[in-house]
Write a protein that holds these residues in place. Structure first.
Motif, PDB file in Angstrom:
ATOM      1  N   ARG A   5       4.033 -60.812 -10.748  1.00 22.95           N
ATOM      2  CA  ARG A   5       5.002 -59.719 -10.865  1.00 22.95           C
ATOM      3  C   ARG A   5       4.594 -58.489 -10.067  1.00 22.95           C
ATOM      4  O   ARG A   5       5.426 -57.818  -9.435  1.00 22.95           O
ATOM      5  N   ASP A   6       3.289 -58.170 -10.074  1.00 25.83           N
ATOM      6  CA  ASP A   6       2.826 -56.868  -9.620  1.00 25.83           C
ATOM      7  C   ASP A   6       2.292 -56.840  -8.198  1.00 25.83           C
ATOM      8  O   ASP A   6       1.963 -55.752  -7.701  1.00 25.83           O
ATOM      9  N   HIS A   7       2.176 -57.991  -7.517  1.00 24.17           N
ATOM     10  CA  HIS A   7       1.506 -57.955  -6.216  1.00 24.17           C
ATOM     11  C   HIS A   7       2.235 -57.116  -5.166  1.00 24.17           C
ATOM     12  O   HIS A   7       1.569 -56.485  -4.338  1.00 24.17           O
ATOM     13  N   PRO A   8       3.585 -57.025  -5.146  1.00 24.91           N
ATOM     14  CA  PRO A   8       4.177 -56.157  -4.120  1.00 24.91           C
ATOM     15  C   PRO A   8       3.758 -54.696  -4.269  1.00 24.91           C
ATOM     16  O   PRO A   8       3.378 -54.049  -3.287  1.00 24.91           O
ATOM     17  N   ALA A   9       3.801 -54.171  -5.503  1.00 22.38           N
ATOM     18  CA  ALA A   9       3.402 -52.776  -5.711  1.00 22.38           C
ATOM     19  C   ALA A   9       1.916 -52.581  -5.465  1.00 22.38           C
ATOM     20  O   ALA A   9       1.488 -51.570  -4.870  1.00 22.38           O
ATOM     21  N   LEU A  10       1.093 -53.536  -5.919  1.00 23.04           N
ATOM     22  CA  LEU A  10      -0.354 -53.443  -5.718  1.00 23.04           C
ATOM     23  C   LEU A  10      -0.704 -53.426  -4.237  1.00 23.04           C
ATOM     24  O   LEU A  10      -1.482 -52.580  -3.771  1.00 23.04           O
ATOM     25  N   LEU A  11      -0.127 -54.333  -3.472  1.00 15.90           N
ATOM     26  CA  LEU A  11      -0.473 -54.425  -2.053  1.00 15.90           C
ATOM     27  C   LEU A  11       0.097 -53.253  -1.259  1.00 15.90           C
ATOM     28  O   LEU A  11      -0.533 -52.777  -0.310  1.00 15.90           O
ATOM     29  N   SER A  12       1.276 -52.783  -1.656  1.00 18.10           N
ATOM     30  CA  SER A  12       1.822 -51.606  -0.986  1.00 18.10           C
ATOM     31  C   SER A  12       0.905 -50.401  -1.181  1.00 18.10           C
ATOM     32  O   SER A  12       0.611 -49.657  -0.233  1.00 18.10           O
ATOM     33  N   ALA A  13       0.393 -50.236  -2.415  1.00 22.12           N
ATOM     34  CA  ALA A  13      -0.534 -49.132  -2.680  1.00 22.12           C
ATOM     35  C   ALA A  13      -1.838 -49.315  -1.925  1.00 22.12           C
ATOM     36  O   ALA A  13      -2.403 -48.347  -1.390  1.00 22.12           O
ATOM     37  N   ALA A  14      -2.339 -50.539  -1.880  1.00 22.18           N
ATOM     38  CA  ALA A  14      -3.588 -50.802  -1.161  1.00 22.18           C
ATOM     39  C   ALA A  14      -3.427 -50.576   0.335  1.00 22.18           C
ATOM     40  O   ALA A  14      -4.348 -50.080   1.004  1.00 22.18           O
ATOM     41  N   MET A  15      -2.253 -50.919   0.883  1.00 24.98           N
ATOM     42  CA  MET A  15      -2.025 -50.708   2.309  1.00 24.98           C
ATOM     43  C   MET A  15      -2.062 -49.235   2.667  1.00 24.98           C
ATOM     44  O   MET A  15      -2.420 -48.869   3.794  1.00 24.98           O
ATOM     45  N   ARG A  16      -1.708 -48.351   1.729  1.00 25.33           N
ATOM     46  CA  ARG A  16      -1.754 -46.917   2.024  1.00 25.33           C
ATOM     47  C   ARG A  16      -3.183 -46.425   2.251  1.00 25.33           C
ATOM     48  O   ARG A  16      -3.389 -45.380   2.874  1.00 25.33           O
ATOM     49  N   THR A  17      -4.168 -47.156   1.748  1.00 28.67           N
ATOM     50  CA  THR A  17      -5.561 -46.760   1.951  1.00 28.67           C
ATOM     51  C   THR A  17      -6.124 -47.271   3.284  1.00 28.67           C
ATOM     52  O   THR A  17      -7.244 -46.918   3.653  1.00 28.67           O
ATOM     53  N   LEU A  18      -5.347 -48.074   3.992  1.00 32.35           N
ATOM     54  CA  LEU A  18      -5.841 -48.748   5.200  1.00 32.35           C
ATOM     55  C   LEU A  18      -5.522 -47.930   6.444  1.00 32.35           C
ATOM     56  O   LEU A  18      -4.383 -47.487   6.650  1.00 32.35           O
ATOM     57  N   ARG A  19      -6.533 -47.745   7.288  1.00 30.93           N
ATOM     58  CA  ARG A  19      -6.337 -47.014   8.535  1.00 30.93           C
ATOM     59  C   ARG A  19      -5.517 -47.831   9.533  1.00 30.93           C
ATOM     60  O   ARG A  19      -5.522 -49.064   9.483  1.00 30.93           O
ATOM     61  N   PRO A  20      -4.839 -47.187  10.463  1.00 29.97           N
ATOM     62  CA  PRO A  20      -4.153 -47.925  11.534  1.00 29.97           C
ATOM     63  C   PRO A  20      -5.146 -48.826  12.268  1.00 29.97           C
ATOM     64  O   PRO A  20      -6.263 -48.417  12.578  1.00 29.97           O
ATOM     65  N   GLY A  21      -4.726 -50.049  12.518  1.00 29.22           N
ATOM     66  CA  GLY A  21      -5.606 -51.008  13.173  1.00 29.22           C
ATOM     67  C   GLY A  21      -6.505 -51.763  12.227  1.00 29.22           C
ATOM     68  O   GLY A  21      -7.227 -52.676  12.646  1.00 29.22           O
ATOM     69  N   GLY A  22      -6.489 -51.403  10.942  1.00 27.45           N
ATOM     70  CA  GLY A  22      -7.335 -52.070   9.959  1.00 27.45           C
ATOM     71  C   GLY A  22      -6.717 -53.357   9.449  1.00 27.45           C
ATOM     72  O   GLY A  22      -5.605 -53.750   9.835  1.00 27.45           O
ATOM     73  N   VAL A  23      -7.443 -54.022   8.557  1.00 28.45           N
ATOM     74  CA  VAL A  23      -6.995 -55.307   8.023  1.00 28.45           C
ATOM     75  C   VAL A  23      -7.213 -55.332   6.518  1.00 28.45           C
ATOM     76  O   VAL A  23      -8.222 -54.835   6.007  1.00 28.45           O
ATOM     77  N   LEU A  24      -6.243 -55.887   5.800  1.00 29.00           N
ATOM     78  CA  LEU A  24      -6.343 -56.093   4.356  1.00 29.00           C
ATOM     79  C   LEU A  24      -6.331 -57.591   4.100  1.00 29.00           C
ATOM     80  O   LEU A  24      -5.453 -58.311   4.600  1.00 29.00           O
ATOM     81  N   TYR A  25      -7.298 -58.068   3.313  1.00 29.65           N
ATOM     82  CA  TYR A  25      -7.348 -59.462   2.892  1.00 29.65           C
ATOM     83  C   TYR A  25      -6.921 -59.540   1.429  1.00 29.65           C
ATOM     84  O   TYR A  25      -7.474 -58.833   0.573  1.00 29.65           O
ATOM     85  N   PHE A  26      -5.954 -60.404   1.160  1.00 29.72           N
ATOM     86  CA  PHE A  26      -5.458 -60.610  -0.201  1.00 29.72           C
ATOM     87  C   PHE A  26      -5.595 -62.075  -0.552  1.00 29.72           C
ATOM     88  O   PHE A  26      -5.198 -62.955   0.220  1.00 29.72           O
ATOM     89  N   SER A  27      -6.162 -62.345  -1.731  1.00 23.61           N
ATOM     90  CA  SER A  27      -6.329 -63.717  -2.194  1.00 23.61           C
ATOM     91  C   SER A  27      -5.968 -63.799  -3.667  1.00 23.61           C
ATOM     92  O   SER A  27      -6.197 -62.847  -4.431  1.00 23.61           O
ATOM     93  N   THR A  28      -5.403 -64.934  -4.064  1.00 24.12           N
ATOM     94  CA  THR A  28      -5.105 -65.165  -5.477  1.00 24.12           C
ATOM     95  C   THR A  28      -5.273 -66.642  -5.795  1.00 24.12           C
ATOM     96  O   THR A  28      -5.000 -67.508  -4.961  1.00 24.12           O
ATOM     97  N   ASN A  29      -5.725 -66.909  -7.015  1.00 22.13           N
ATOM     98  CA  ASN A  29      -5.818 -68.288  -7.490  1.00 22.13           C
ATOM     99  C   ASN A  29      -4.742 -68.590  -8.533  1.00 22.13           C
ATOM    100  O   ASN A  29      -4.834 -69.569  -9.259  1.00 22.13           O
TER     101      ASN A  29
END
Length: 329
Positions: free
Chosen positions: A263-287
């Motif tokens: 349910r929550d991954h879109p809001a979680l990842l959107s918030a996490a992306m705001r912490t990422l600098r231009p040119g950076g990379v975010l890795y997301f994993s779920t089991n």
């Protein structure tokens, strides 16, 4: 259970061990999955940690009753130990059921059967007896390696850090800093021990003050916080790499909210992306079983699924996770 099942399990374990041997020797891997429900009638997961075995049952409730009332499981465990040459005292059994909230990470024993194991030249403390999981998720081996390869000079943010293995790999890869955020003091303390175990493998950042002693870990910070609330006030564009590996579900007493990753991954990842600098990379994993990524993720990030390259040989039979790489558009 039929009389042949212990023999069937032993034969399959020996065969799997022979198949994996060239791969693990070449890669210097000492912790790996050797059996994963290969035989439907024997629903076990068997992981090897050096000279020890960590066995988890994958039983339905009706099967659990049968296992407790018959010598079925005991005979299978004896067969596994014998087939792989493991002493009885080095075999640890867990019952893996569908977990509710914090149960997955709760302590249920006090035997404290801890070991220090190696992965890619780095060292990690594992606890084989007291928690459902050991402290080192073996299926993330390849993703940890990718993080290390991409971390040089990066400021790395590790969310839901658990015992800090991603942070250790990033630090060893030359990250100029890591920040590990988790709600559990127990796991943050464990992450601190893992960092300390690898002092000699963690280079100092280029901007370290003159005279900083080798092995100084001041740039690798541990933060106790509810990740969902912490992100509300986190600095924008503060990190070059962000790692998001959350539990599927969490309702810890210390949390303000209940986390449901589907349910929550879109809001979680959107918030996490705001912490990422231009040119950076975010890795997301779920089991999370049956996880379905939200199509709306493409509105705030360029999204690439990388599951195929993050699953190693010993997990190909049952892929335990899915993984994505996100970048700013």
């Amino acid at each position: 259970m039929t009389d042949s099942q212990p023999r069937m399990l032993a034969n399959r374990l020996r065969r799997n061990e022979r198949r994996l041997k060239p791969w693990r020797l070449q890669r210097e891997i000492s912790c790996y999955r050797v059996y994963d429900r290969d035989i439907p009638e024997i629903p076990l997961q068997v992981d090897r940690y050096g000279d020890a075995l960590h066995v988890a049952t994958m039983l339905r409730p009706d099967e659990e009753e049968r296992a407790e009332s018959t010598p079925w499981l005991e005979e299978l465990l004896e067969a596994a130990a014998d087939a792989l040459g493991v002493a009885e005292g080095d075999l640890f059994l867990k019952h893996r059921r569908r977990q509710q909230g914090r149960d997955q990470y709760s302590r249920f024993g006090s035997q404290a059967a801890t070991r220090v194991v190696a992965e890619d030249g780095l060292r990690f403390e594992v606890n084989l007896s007291d928690y459902l999981d050991t402290g080192l998720f073996l299926d993330h081996r390849r993703l940890r390696r990718e993080v290390r390869a991409q971390a040089a000079g990066a400021a790395v943010l590790n969310l839901f850090a658990y015992t800090g293995s991603f942070s250790v790999f990033a630090a060893a890869g030359g990250a100029r800093s890591t920040m590990s955020v988790d709600l559990s003091n127990t796991y943050l303390d464990w992450a601190g021990r893992n960092l300390a175990l690898n002092r000699e493998s963690i280079p100092l950042p280029e901007d370290a003050p003159e005279g900083t002693p080798p092995g100084d870990l001041a740039h690798h910070v541990l933060v106790r916080a509810d990740v969902l609330r912490w992100l509300d006030d986190a600095p924008a564009e503060g990190w070059d790499m962000v790692i998001v590996d959350p539990p599927s579900f969490s309702n810890s007493k210390a949390m303000n909210d209940v986390l449901d990753i589907q349910r929550d991954h879109p809001a979680l990842l959107s918030a996490a992306m705001r912490t990422l600098r231009p040119g950076g990379v975010l890795y997301f994993s779920t089991n999370r079983r049956g996880f379905r990524p939200d199509a709306g993720m493409g509105e705030f990030a360029a999204v690439e699924e990388i599951t195929g390259r993050t699953v190693d040989l010993d997990f190909e039979r049952h892929r335990p996770h899915r993984a994505w790489r996100l970048r700013h558009r």
